[in-house]
Every structure is written in structure tokens, then in C-alpha cells.
Design an enzyme around this catalytic site. Structure first.
Site, short mmCIF file in Angstrom:
data_model
loop_
_atom_site.label_atom_id
_atom_site.label_comp_id
_atom_site.label_asym_id
_atom_site.label_seq_id
_atom_site.Cartn_x
_atom_site.Cartn_y
_atom_site.Cartn_z
N ASP A 1 38.08 39.64 41.09
CA ASP A 1 38.35 38.21 40.91
C ASP A 1 37.11 37.59 40.29
OD1 ASP A 1 39.60 35.64 41.16
OD2 ASP A 1 38.48 35.28 43.01
N SER A 2 37.26 36.35 39.84
CA SER A 2 36.11 35.62 39.29
C SER A 2 35.07 35.33 40.37
CB SER A 2 36.60 34.30 38.71
OG SER A 2 37.20 33.53 39.73
N CYS B 1 43.37 37.55 40.62
CA CYS B 1 43.01 36.28 39.99
C CYS B 1 44.16 35.85 39.08
CB CYS B 1 41.73 36.51 39.18
SG CYS B 1 41.21 35.09 38.20
N GLU C 1 32.92 28.66 45.77
CA GLU C 1 31.89 29.61 45.31
C GLU C 1 30.49 29.21 45.76
OE1 GLU C 1 32.17 32.62 43.83
OE2 GLU C 1 34.33 32.37 44.12
N CYS D 1 46.23 29.94 42.74
CA CYS D 1 44.86 30.43 42.53
C CYS D 1 44.47 31.17 43.81
CB CYS D 1 43.92 29.26 42.28
SG CYS D 1 42.17 29.71 42.28
N HIS E 1 41.80 31.62 45.25
CA HIS E 1 40.81 30.95 46.11
C HIS E 1 41.50 29.99 47.11
CE1 HIS E 1 37.88 32.25 43.11
NE2 HIS E 1 36.90 31.76 43.83
N1 DGL Z 1 40.69 32.93 41.74
C1 DGL Z 1 41.09 32.63 40.45
C2 DGL Z 1 42.55 32.43 40.24
O1 DGL Z 1 43.33 32.97 41.00
C3 DGL Z 1 40.20 32.08 39.44
C4 DGL Z 1 39.57 30.76 39.66
C5 DGL Z 1 38.55 30.48 38.61
O2 DGL Z 1 37.64 31.28 38.45
O3 DGL Z 1 38.65 29.44 37.97
O4 DGL Z 1 42.96 31.77 39.32
#
Ligand code: DGL
Length: 263
Positions: free
Chosen positions: A11-12, A74, A152, A184, A186
Site C-alpha cells: 500500500d502507499s 490500495c 500516515e 480507501c 486507510h
Molecule cells: N490506501 C490507499 C487507497 O486505498 C491510498 C491512499 C493514498 O495514498 O492516497 O486508496
């Protein structure tokens, strides 16, 4: 490839650990390697070419570490890069997309909300899925601007977070939604706060469990599922905020290995 090769997840940043948890719960004997690309977070504001390049970098790292399957934990990377990843690599690749279909099918008000990144909402893959399942449904799409960066930076329970969430969710409530899709990886970490803000009766859904089930199905089809009861190796790598990754996985700290890795 053998059953005891690890499942690779990226993931990011730390958000994809919400998917890792589902995978570990469903397949507790599997070794896993998680890459948190926090150095490049958030992906949500990057252009598609950048997201593709980062997804390639992460996938190659996981392949070089011997992974038997890649889970793109992600939505932003999936909706912008999964076609390229699948065309480039032989290894099975699982992605995550906002759960629009179940929300649209189950909605009674005919109105659903989607909270996701800008990168996901503007992607053509998302538009295609949305068009397919929301013909007679009113969809309120909101970019969760700032939410990923706060998570983050270890500020998921901050006053700033409450302020942003309140503003975004107010628009959803005004639109009379009965389903809120968290698009997302997160955002599942924000569910306790989202529940406090939303009126009762609005159902929150995300795709974590479905991704874990799909990963299991594909591994089983390829005879790569680890069925032997064993203590798995659970590796978590970050290229920037290892402290935030450790904090978010605190309940798993005794059975996990955390390291800094430059990738
Ligand atoms: N966790 C990510 C997602 O599911 C990426 C969020 C990001 O880095 O902007 O989209």
C-alpha cells in the site's frame, strides 16, 4: 512456487494493514510480507503514470522477496495500475476496489456515498464499475482530502481528523445515503469515529474481507494455499514512518517483525 512462499501485500502506507488483518485472520498459517510505501504517500494526488511506476516498484520488490501472490491493498493503485501489473507479471495479482456493487444492490433509499481518494474517483476503472452498478442509484462521491496524510503522520485520533470527517460526512447525510462505501484501505481505521458522526442506520462497508476471500480462492485454485498449522513469518517493511506502522499494528507486535527497508 511453494505453499510456504509468502503472500506479498503493498500500500502507499499503513492503510493496507486493514487488508493484511483480514488476510491473516482468514489464512493464519500463511507467511506474509507487507510493504508500506510511506515515503511516497499519499498516492491519491499523483498522476496515473506516477501511480503505475510506484506500483511496479512495489510489485518487483515483493517478487524479488519470493512472494507467491501480490495483493494490491490500495484502491488508488488498483484502479490506476492493476491492468498494467497483470499485463506485466505472471504472478497472480489481487486488487481492491470500492464496494459499490453490494452498496448499490442493498440500498433502500437508492442513495449511496463513496469516500475515496481523488486518484480512485477519477480513474476509468472506477467509472466503469460505478456506471455498471449504479444505473438507478444516486451516488455522492467525496474525496477524503487530508485523511490519509493525517493517518500516515500518526494523527488518526486528532481534532483535525474529527473536523475533516464531520465536514465530509455532513454532505453524505444531507444526500440521504443509507450506505457509506469506504473506498480507501486507510479508512477502516476511522470507522469508530465515523460511527460517532453518522446517524444510526447508515451502513458502512469496505472491501477488506472480500479481498481476503478472493486471495484465498486464487491460492487454493493454484494449489498454493498453506493448510499446515504452523507459526507464520509476518514481515512488515516501511521506507519511512516505521513508528506509525508499528503503532497501527501494536496488537500483533509480538508475532511480527518490523524493519526499515529502502525500496
Ligand atoms: N490506501 C490507499 C487507497 O486505498 C491510498 C491512499 C493514498 O495514498 O492516497 O486508496
Amino acid at each position: 512456487m511453494k505453499t510456504n512462499n509468502p503472500i506479498g501485500i503493498f500500500d502507499s502506507g499503513v492503510g493496507g494493514t486493514s487488508i493484511w488483518k483480514e488476510i491473516h485472520t482468514l489464512m493464519p498459517w500463511e507467511d506474509t510480507i507487507y510493504l508500506s510505501d510511506s515515503k511516497n504517500a499519499p498516492y491519491g494526488y499523483k498522476c496515473q503514470d506516477e501511480i503505475k511506476a510506484l506500483s511496479i516498484k512495489n510489485t518487483e520488490k515483493l517478487i524479488s522477496l519470493g512472494c507467491k501472490i501480490i495483493v494490491v491493498a490500495c484502491n488508488t493503485a488498483t484502479t490506476n495500475a492493476i491492468e498494467l501489473l497483470r499485463a506485466t507479471y505472471q504472478i497472480p495479482i489481487i486488487g481492491i476496489e470500492p464496494a459499490i456493487k453490494p452498496a448499490a444492490l442493498q440500498s433502500k433509499t437508492g442513495k449511496i456515498g463513496i469516500l475515496a481518494t481523488k486518484g480512485t474517483l477519477r480513474s476509468s476503472l472506477f467509472s466503469k464499475t460505478s456506471e455498471l452498478f449504479t444505473q438507478n442509484i444516486e451516488v455522492t462521491e467525496i474525496v477524503g482530502e487530508g485523511l490519509v496524510s493525517l493517518i500516515e503522520n500518526g494523527k488518526k485520533n486528532s481534532a483535525e481528523m474529527t473536523e475533516l470527517l464531520t465536514a465530509y460526512l455532513r454532505q453524505m447525510v444531507e444526500a440521504n445515503i443509507d450506505y457509506l462505501v469506504l473506498g480507501c484501505s486507510h479508512y477502516p481505521y476511522l470507522i469508530p469515529q465515523i460511527k460517532k458522526i453518522l446517524p444510526e442506520g447508515i451502513i458502512i462497508i469496505d472491501s477488506g474481507e472480500a479481498v481476503a476471500l478472493q486471495t484465498k480462492t486464487i491460492l487454493a485454485n493454484k494449489n498454493l494455499l498453506e493448510n499446515k498449522k504452523r507459526i507464520p513469518s509476518l514481515y512488515f517493511y516501511s521506507n519511512s514512518r516505521l513508528d506509525v506502522l508499528k503503532e497501527i499494528l501494536a496488537p500483533y507486535k509480538n508475532k511480527s517483525e518490523f524493519s526499515y527497508l529502502d525500496f
